[in-house]
Write a protein that holds these residues in place. Structure first.
Motif, PDB file in Angstrom:
ATOM      1  N   THR A  41     -28.742  25.386 -30.833  1.00  0.00           N
ATOM      2  CA  THR A  41     -27.432  25.541 -31.488  1.00  0.00           C
ATOM      3  C   THR A  41     -27.484  25.740 -33.004  1.00  0.00           C
ATOM      4  O   THR A  41     -26.491  26.225 -33.571  1.00  0.00           O
ATOM      5  CB  THR A  41     -26.513  24.344 -31.154  1.00  0.00           C
ATOM      6  N   PRO A  42     -28.589  25.395 -33.711  1.00  0.00           N
ATOM      7  CA  PRO A  42     -28.628  25.740 -35.139  1.00  0.00           C
ATOM      8  C   PRO A  42     -28.510  27.244 -35.410  1.00  0.00           C
ATOM      9  O   PRO A  42     -28.275  27.648 -36.551  1.00  0.00           O
ATOM     10  CB  PRO A  42     -29.994  25.214 -35.592  1.00  0.00           C
ATOM     11  N   TYR A  43     -28.658  28.072 -34.373  1.00  0.00           N
ATOM     12  CA  TYR A  43     -28.593  29.528 -34.541  1.00  0.00           C
ATOM     13  C   TYR A  43     -27.207  30.097 -34.227  1.00  0.00           C
ATOM     14  O   TYR A  43     -27.026  31.313 -34.242  1.00  0.00           O
ATOM     15  CB  TYR A  43     -29.660  30.194 -33.664  1.00  0.00           C
ATOM     16  N   ILE A  44     -26.231  29.229 -33.956  1.00  0.00           N
ATOM     17  CA  ILE A  44     -24.874  29.704 -33.651  1.00  0.00           C
ATOM     18  C   ILE A  44     -24.312  30.526 -34.807  1.00  0.00           C
ATOM     19  O   ILE A  44     -23.723  31.602 -34.605  1.00  0.00           O
ATOM     20  CB  ILE A  44     -23.943  28.514 -33.334  1.00  0.00           C
ATOM     21  N   LYS A  45     -24.468  30.037 -36.020  1.00  0.00           N
ATOM     22  CA  LYS A  45     -23.939  30.727 -37.201  1.00  0.00           C
ATOM     23  C   LYS A  45     -24.492  32.150 -37.287  1.00  0.00           C
ATOM     24  O   LYS A  45     -23.762  33.110 -37.553  1.00  0.00           O
ATOM     25  CB  LYS A  45     -24.289  29.939 -38.459  1.00  0.00           C
ATOM     26  N   THR A  46     -25.774  32.294 -37.040  1.00  0.00           N
ATOM     27  CA  THR A  46     -26.412  33.609 -37.082  1.00  0.00           C
ATOM     28  C   THR A  46     -25.842  34.535 -36.018  1.00  0.00           C
ATOM     29  O   THR A  46     -25.550  35.710 -36.278  1.00  0.00           O
ATOM     30  CB  THR A  46     -27.936  33.467 -36.873  1.00  0.00           C
ATOM     31  N   VAL A  47     -25.663  34.012 -34.805  1.00  0.00           N
ATOM     32  CA  VAL A  47     -25.097  34.819 -33.721  1.00  0.00           C
ATOM     33  C   VAL A  47     -23.685  35.278 -34.084  1.00  0.00           C
ATOM     34  O   VAL A  47     -23.322  36.446 -33.889  1.00  0.00           O
ATOM     35  CB  VAL A  47     -25.086  34.023 -32.396  1.00  0.00           C
TER      36      VAL A  47
ATOM     37  N   GLU B 121     -23.072  16.888 -31.668  1.00  0.00           N
ATOM     38  CA  GLU B 121     -22.625  17.492 -30.413  1.00  0.00           C
ATOM     39  C   GLU B 121     -21.119  17.753 -30.419  1.00  0.00           C
ATOM     40  O   GLU B 121     -20.647  18.772 -29.902  1.00  0.00           O
ATOM     41  CB  GLU B 121     -23.018  16.600 -29.232  1.00  0.00           C
ATOM     42  N   LEU B 122     -20.358  16.851 -31.015  1.00  0.00           N
ATOM     43  CA  LEU B 122     -18.912  17.048 -31.100  1.00  0.00           C
ATOM     44  C   LEU B 122     -18.560  18.234 -31.993  1.00  0.00           C
ATOM     45  O   LEU B 122     -17.617  18.987 -31.709  1.00  0.00           O
ATOM     46  CB  LEU B 122     -18.247  15.769 -31.624  1.00  0.00           C
ATOM     47  N   ARG B 123     -19.330  18.416 -33.072  1.00  0.00           N
ATOM     48  CA  ARG B 123     -19.086  19.563 -33.963  1.00  0.00           C
ATOM     49  C   ARG B 123     -19.421  20.880 -33.277  1.00  0.00           C
ATOM     50  O   ARG B 123     -18.733  21.886 -33.463  1.00  0.00           O
ATOM     51  CB  ARG B 123     -19.898  19.418 -35.257  1.00  0.00           C
ATOM     52  N   VAL B 124     -20.478  20.873 -32.470  1.00  0.00           N
ATOM     53  CA  VAL B 124     -20.913  22.089 -31.770  1.00  0.00           C
ATOM     54  C   VAL B 124     -19.828  22.591 -30.823  1.00  0.00           C
ATOM     55  O   VAL B 124     -19.635  23.808 -30.661  1.00  0.00           O
ATOM     56  CB  VAL B 124     -22.231  21.833 -31.005  1.00  0.00           C
ATOM     57  N   LEU B 125     -19.095  21.683 -30.203  1.00  0.00           N
ATOM     58  CA  LEU B 125     -18.060  22.072 -29.241  1.00  0.00           C
ATOM     59  C   LEU B 125     -17.029  23.021 -29.837  1.00  0.00           C
ATOM     60  O   LEU B 125     -16.433  23.828 -29.128  1.00  0.00           O
ATOM     61  CB  LEU B 125     -17.344  20.831 -28.698  1.00  0.00           C
ATOM     62  N   LYS B 126     -16.834  22.934 -31.141  1.00  0.00           N
ATOM     63  CA  LYS B 126     -15.837  23.768 -31.819  1.00  0.00           C
ATOM     64  C   LYS B 126     -16.391  25.144 -32.201  1.00  0.00           C
ATOM     65  O   LYS B 126     -15.652  25.994 -32.691  1.00  0.00           O
ATOM     66  CB  LYS B 126     -15.330  23.056 -33.074  1.00  0.00           C
ATOM     67  N   LYS B 127     -17.699  25.345 -31.995  1.00  0.00           N
ATOM     68  CA  LYS B 127     -18.341  26.576 -32.450  1.00  0.00           C
ATOM     69  C   LYS B 127     -18.746  27.517 -31.324  1.00  0.00           C
ATOM     70  O   LYS B 127     -19.241  28.608 -31.582  1.00  0.00           O
ATOM     71  CB  LYS B 127     -19.585  26.221 -33.277  1.00  0.00           C
TER      72      LYS B 127
ATOM     73  N   GLU C 119     -14.097  13.997 -21.451  1.00  0.00           N
ATOM     74  CA  GLU C 119     -13.683  12.783 -22.172  1.00  0.00           C
ATOM     75  C   GLU C 119     -13.589  13.044 -23.678  1.00  0.00           C
ATOM     76  O   GLU C 119     -12.819  12.401 -24.384  1.00  0.00           O
ATOM     77  CB  GLU C 119     -14.672  11.646 -21.912  1.00  0.00           C
ATOM     78  N   PHE C 120     -14.424  13.974 -24.162  1.00  0.00           N
ATOM     79  CA  PHE C 120     -14.408  14.339 -25.587  1.00  0.00           C
ATOM     80  C   PHE C 120     -13.239  15.263 -25.930  1.00  0.00           C
ATOM     81  O   PHE C 120     -13.127  15.731 -27.060  1.00  0.00           O
ATOM     82  CB  PHE C 120     -15.709  15.068 -25.977  1.00  0.00           C
ATOM     83  N   ASN C 121     -12.399  15.560 -24.923  1.00  0.00           N
ATOM     84  CA  ASN C 121     -11.333  16.555 -25.114  1.00  0.00           C
ATOM     85  C   ASN C 121     -11.930  17.896 -25.538  1.00  0.00           C
ATOM     86  O   ASN C 121     -11.469  18.538 -26.491  1.00  0.00           O
ATOM     87  CB  ASN C 121     -10.312  16.081 -26.150  1.00  0.00           C
ATOM     88  N   CYS C 122     -12.964  18.277 -24.831  1.00  0.00           N
ATOM     89  CA  CYS C 122     -13.685  19.519 -25.136  1.00  0.00           C
ATOM     90  C   CYS C 122     -12.728  20.704 -25.178  1.00  0.00           C
ATOM     91  O   CYS C 122     -11.969  20.947 -24.222  1.00  0.00           O
ATOM     92  CB  CYS C 122     -14.755  19.751 -24.080  1.00  0.00           C
ATOM     93  N   PRO C 123     -12.723  21.478 -26.287  1.00  0.00           N
ATOM     94  CA  PRO C 123     -11.754  22.563 -26.462  1.00  0.00           C
ATOM     95  C   PRO C 123     -12.130  23.872 -25.780  1.00  0.00           C
ATOM     96  O   PRO C 123     -11.397  24.845 -25.880  1.00  0.00           O
ATOM     97  CB  PRO C 123     -11.736  22.743 -27.983  1.00  0.00           C
TER      98      PRO C 123
END
Length: 416
Positions: free
Chosen positions: A136-142, A189-195, A212-216
């Motif tokens: 997931t550190p590569y999400i920004k690049t994608v 992990e919670l921050r990743v859910l938004k990306k 349970e995390f209210n995954c968006p």
């Protein structure tokens, strides 16, 4: 080969294009993570005709083309970059102070990032499939170089593993460190859910946790699958009066496995061995630590890393899975069941697997529970051969890779 075509709302059809980004190579199948990645990769190739695979290569998991057949190399055009992921105590402490997750950040490499950019600039993809939280550190690049939908393959909810380790730890300093590490991972992990755009969980239990995390984002449970045709039913011999061979198979550079085997040798096995003197315990897995060789337990055999895990499973009778702090799903349980083996596991060890206790698996949560299940087997009160038969039937029905690959492709379709 059949190409998977999707109607795009116009008069023409297009082939879905998928980029799979892996935190370790699919092959060799050194651990459950590699097996899971490989099975998904091959399944996607079978469904779509071709995909593109980029993988990190590490000291622990080096990339070598000799393990891949020519057909897969052609249809995946697999490429890799070496990333030094070994732990650095100074970097780990620095990230702890900054409240960043070092466990994740050590998988980021500018070289691998450049390979992703080059790939995305050369070719467009409909789906970028990220294998595990470590990619997931590569999400920004994608996002910067592609309009692809990003789907995370969640192998575990990582923070839960470290949270459980912290609870079990006796050392107060280690307990505090593991608790902080768990907290960092949870926040990450919670921050990743938004990306991302979607999550393919490996178990329904993990799916429920994300909810349970209210995954968006959209979530689908895509369980671990195996090519069931490669797992022959191995009838357990009734060994009453013969040596009953218990076994444990797992990579020993994974903390939950180390903890499990330590508990197995120190507390579980002495009780069983005392009551069943001719029973044997066979241990196998890569990176076996030196302290295992210093244990003076009777009838414990250390096979270290075995060349053929399927043969090792077939050659023994009853699998132990005494995990206390795992997460996700245990690939070795699925494989053991596919071979028709009876398995005695903690509830945590069997977590994420659809099972029926006493029918296709035996659940034991204490040293006494493991002892009692072993005694019931040796006395004939539990028909472990029937447990193994039921387990295999369950796997053929629920965890066949062909069915799971189709389900994953359908999930991808829902984003296009």
């Amino acid at each position: 080969m059949l190409k998977f075509l999707i109607w795009n709302g116009t008069n023409d059809l297009f082939k879905m294009k998928v980029l799979q980004i892996c935190h370790k190579p699919p092959l060799p199948p050194n651990d459950g993570g590699c097996i899971a990645i490989n099975n998904i990769s091959k399944g996607l190739v079978n469904e779509l005709g071709s995909i593109k695979v980029l993988t990190i290569s590490t000291l622990k998991h080096p990339f070598n083309l000799k393990y891949y057949d020519k057909k897969y190399i052609k249809n995946s055009n697999i490429e890799s970059t070496f990333v030094d992921t070994k732990l650095n105590i100074i970097d780990a402490f620095s990230n702890l102070v900054k409240y960043n997750s070092y466990n994740i950040s050590r998988f980021f490499s500018s070289d691998f990032n450049d390979l992703i950019i080059k790939t995305l600039n050369y070719e467009s993809f409909d789906i970028v499939f990220l294998e595990s939280l470590y990619t997931t550190p590569y999400i920004k690049t994608v996002r910067e170089h592609s309009k692809s939908k990003i789907i995370l393959r969640s192998h575990n909810i990582e923070y839960i593993i470290w949270e459980r380790l912290s609870i079990k730890s006796i050392n107060p300093v280690k307990k505090l460190y593991l608790k902080l590490l768990s907290s960092q991972l949870k926040n990450y992990e919670l921050r990743v859910l938004k990306k991302i755009d979607g999550i393919a969980t490996i178990s329904n239990k993990d799916k429920d946790k994300y909810l349970e995390f209210n995954c968006p984002v959209k979530i689908e449970n895509i369980p671990f699958g195996i090519e069931t045709k490669n797992y022959n039913e191995n009838k357990n011999r009734n060994r009453m009066g013969d040596k009953l061979k218990f076994f444990h198979l797992g990579s020993m550079d994974w903390k939950p496995n180390l903890e499990a085997v330590d508990w197995l040798i120190d507390e579980i096995w002495p009780k069983i061995q005392k009551q069943i003197p001719n029973a044997e315990l066979h241990l196998a897995g890569k990176n076996m630590p030196d302290w295992l060789f210093k244990k003076k337990n009777l009838n414990v055999f250390n096979h270290k890393e075995v060349e053929d895990s399927s043969k090792f499973i077939s050659d023994h009778d009853i699998m132990f899975v005494p995990l206390l702090s795992a997460g996700g799903i245990r690939v070795k349980i699925i494989e053991g069941m596919a071979h028709g083996k009876a398995i005695i596991s903690t509830k945590i060890g069997a977590e994420g697997i659809e099972y029926k206790n006493g029918e296709n698996i035996l659940i034991a949560n204490s040293a006494n529970d493991f002892y009692n299940e072993a005694i019931k087997i040796i006395s004939g009160k539990t028909n472990y051969e029937k447990i193994g038969e039921n387990a295999r039937e369950h796997i053929l029905k629920t965890y066949d890779q062909n069915k799971i690959s189709k389900k994953l492709v359908n999930f991808f379709e829902s984003f296009l």
